[in-house]
Scaffold this motif. Structure first.
Motif, short mmCIF file in Angstrom:
data_model
loop_
_atom_site.label_atom_id
_atom_site.label_comp_id
_atom_site.label_asym_id
_atom_site.label_seq_id
_atom_site.Cartn_x
_atom_site.Cartn_y
_atom_site.Cartn_z
N MET A 1 66.95 -40.47 -47.31
CA MET A 1 65.80 -41.14 -46.74
C MET A 1 65.29 -40.28 -45.58
SD MET A 1 65.49 -44.88 -44.81
CE MET A 1 66.89 -45.48 -45.63
N SER A 2 63.98 -40.12 -45.54
CA SER A 2 63.38 -39.33 -44.47
C SER A 2 63.43 -40.10 -43.15
CB SER A 2 61.93 -39.00 -44.81
OG SER A 2 61.12 -40.16 -44.69
N ALA A 3 63.21 -39.38 -42.07
CA ALA A 3 63.18 -40.03 -40.75
C ALA A 3 62.05 -41.04 -40.67
CB ALA A 3 63.04 -38.97 -39.65
N LEU A 4 60.92 -40.73 -41.26
CA LEU A 4 59.79 -41.66 -41.26
C LEU A 4 60.12 -42.93 -42.04
CD1 LEU A 4 56.90 -42.43 -40.52
CD2 LEU A 4 56.14 -41.15 -42.55
N ALA A 5 60.72 -42.77 -43.21
CA ALA A 5 61.10 -43.93 -44.02
C ALA A 5 62.12 -44.79 -43.29
CB ALA A 5 61.65 -43.48 -45.37
N ALA A 6 63.06 -44.15 -42.61
CA ALA A 6 64.06 -44.90 -41.84
C ALA A 6 63.40 -45.65 -40.68
CB ALA A 6 65.13 -43.95 -41.31
N ALA A 7 62.43 -45.01 -40.02
CA ALA A 7 61.74 -45.66 -38.89
C ALA A 7 60.92 -46.86 -39.37
CB ALA A 7 60.85 -44.65 -38.17
N VAL A 8 60.24 -46.72 -40.48
CA VAL A 8 59.44 -47.83 -41.01
C VAL A 8 60.35 -48.95 -41.48
CG1 VAL A 8 57.75 -48.51 -42.76
CG2 VAL A 8 57.48 -46.33 -41.56
N THR A 9 61.46 -48.60 -42.10
CA THR A 9 62.43 -49.61 -42.53
C THR A 9 63.00 -50.34 -41.32
OG1 THR A 9 62.98 -48.32 -44.49
CG2 THR A 9 64.58 -50.00 -43.82
N ALA A 10 63.34 -49.59 -40.28
CA ALA A 10 63.85 -50.22 -39.05
C ALA A 10 62.80 -51.13 -38.42
CB ALA A 10 64.30 -49.15 -38.06
N PRO A 86 68.49 -50.82 -53.80
CA PRO A 86 67.77 -52.08 -53.99
C PRO A 86 67.71 -52.95 -52.74
CG PRO A 86 69.83 -52.08 -55.22
CD PRO A 86 69.65 -50.70 -54.67
N ALA A 87 68.61 -52.76 -51.81
CA ALA A 87 68.59 -53.57 -50.58
C ALA A 87 67.29 -53.36 -49.80
CB ALA A 87 69.79 -53.25 -49.70
N ARG A 88 66.76 -52.14 -49.83
CA ARG A 88 65.53 -51.86 -49.08
C ARG A 88 64.35 -52.62 -49.69
NH1 ARG A 88 65.50 -46.51 -49.18
NH2 ARG A 88 66.98 -46.52 -47.49
N ALA A 89 64.18 -52.53 -50.99
CA ALA A 89 63.08 -53.24 -51.64
C ALA A 89 63.25 -54.75 -51.53
CB ALA A 89 62.97 -52.81 -53.10
N LEU A 90 64.48 -55.23 -51.72
CA LEU A 90 64.74 -56.66 -51.61
C LEU A 90 64.45 -57.16 -50.20
CD1 LEU A 90 65.81 -59.35 -52.71
CD2 LEU A 90 68.12 -58.56 -52.08
N GLY A 91 64.91 -56.42 -49.21
CA GLY A 91 64.67 -56.81 -47.82
C GLY A 91 63.19 -56.88 -47.49
N ALA A 92 62.46 -55.89 -47.94
CA ALA A 92 61.01 -55.88 -47.70
C ALA A 92 60.34 -57.05 -48.41
CB ALA A 92 60.41 -54.55 -48.16
N ALA A 147 65.69 -59.20 -43.04
CA ALA A 147 66.13 -58.31 -41.96
C ALA A 147 67.52 -57.78 -42.24
CB ALA A 147 66.09 -59.06 -40.62
N THR A 148 68.40 -58.64 -42.70
CA THR A 148 69.77 -58.22 -43.01
C THR A 148 69.78 -57.17 -44.11
OG1 THR A 148 70.60 -60.39 -42.34
CG2 THR A 148 72.04 -59.05 -43.75
N ALA A 149 69.05 -57.42 -45.19
CA ALA A 149 69.02 -56.45 -46.29
C ALA A 149 68.41 -55.12 -45.85
CB ALA A 149 68.23 -57.03 -47.47
N LEU A 150 67.39 -55.18 -45.03
CA LEU A 150 66.77 -53.93 -44.54
C LEU A 150 67.74 -53.14 -43.68
CD1 LEU A 150 63.23 -55.35 -43.85
CD2 LEU A 150 63.73 -53.47 -45.41
N VAL A 151 68.49 -53.82 -42.82
CA VAL A 151 69.47 -53.14 -41.99
C VAL A 151 70.58 -52.52 -42.86
CG1 VAL A 151 71.29 -53.49 -40.25
CG2 VAL A 151 69.00 -54.44 -39.88
N VAL A 152 71.04 -53.30 -43.84
CA VAL A 152 72.07 -52.77 -44.76
C VAL A 152 71.55 -51.53 -45.47
CG1 VAL A 152 73.28 -53.29 -46.93
CG2 VAL A 152 73.29 -54.95 -45.06
N SER A 153 70.28 -51.54 -45.86
CA SER A 153 69.71 -50.41 -46.59
C SER A 153 69.69 -49.13 -45.76
CB SER A 153 68.30 -50.73 -47.09
OG SER A 153 67.34 -50.59 -46.06
N LEU A 154 69.66 -49.27 -44.45
CA LEU A 154 69.64 -48.08 -43.59
C LEU A 154 70.97 -47.34 -43.61
CD1 LEU A 154 67.63 -49.50 -40.58
CD2 LEU A 154 66.92 -47.66 -42.13
N GLY A 155 72.03 -48.05 -43.95
CA GLY A 155 73.35 -47.42 -43.98
C GLY A 155 73.68 -46.77 -45.30
N ARG A 156 72.74 -46.81 -46.22
CA ARG A 156 73.02 -46.25 -47.56
C ARG A 156 72.33 -44.94 -47.76
NH1 ARG A 156 73.58 -51.35 -51.54
NH2 ARG A 156 75.12 -52.34 -50.28
#
Length: 156
Positions: A1-10, A86-92, A147-156
């Motif tokens: 994941m790029s830094a931009l994608a991580a920032a937007v996810t965060a 899938p956690a990122r898409a589900l969280g969003a 929010a939980t799923a998005l945070v989990v997605s950042l660790g993957r």
């Protein structure tokens, strides 16, 4: 994941978490306090709360979080990465479900309550309280799960 994608996810996670926290606090603290008051007071207080909610601090979290969640979901679907994490898409999607619940269920009830005159407070409060509170609980659950799923997605 790029830094931009991580920032937007965060940003999406923070927006969903902050909004979900507001909704949860409302369910746990504010709504029970309003129910303990006479209907005319409850209506008047809720009308004031709704006026204050549509100011920059909460609207920034509300719309900014939804915009970030939209960007995450569109990017995940457009690039085909939704299956990789899938956690990122589900969280969003959950964060956006919270936003949609607000727009479809809570805001129309807020607007109806805003039009209620003091002479119709009992009927207005009865029509408002339970349906609004159920929708508030749903949007809180969606936002906090998102929010939980998005945070989990950042660790993957």
């Amino acid at each position: 994941m790029s830094a931009l994608a991580a920032a937007v996810t965060a940003a999406a996670a923070v927006g969903a978490g902050a909004a979900g926290g507001v909704y949860l606090a409302f369910s746990a603290i504010v709504s029970p306090a309003l129910r303990a008051r006479p209907a005319a007071e409850a209506v008047a207080n809720m009308q004031r709360i709704n006026e204050h909610a549509v100011r920059a601090p909460f609207m920034t979290v509300f719309f900014g979080g939804a915009a970030a969640a939209s960007a995450v979901l569109v990017t995940e679907l457009a690039t085909g990465q939704a299956t990789e994490n899938p956690a990122r898409a589900l969280g969003a999607a959950l964060a956006l479900a919270s936003f949609a619940t607000t727009v479809v269920a809570n805001v129309p009830r807020n607007n109806a309550l805003a039009r209620a005159g003091s002479g119709a407070a009992d009927a207005a409060w009865q029509a408002f309280d339970r349906p609004w509170s159920r929708a508030n609980n749903v949007r809180a659950a969606f936002a906090l799960a998102g929010a939980t799923a998005l945070v989990v997605s950042l660790g993957r």
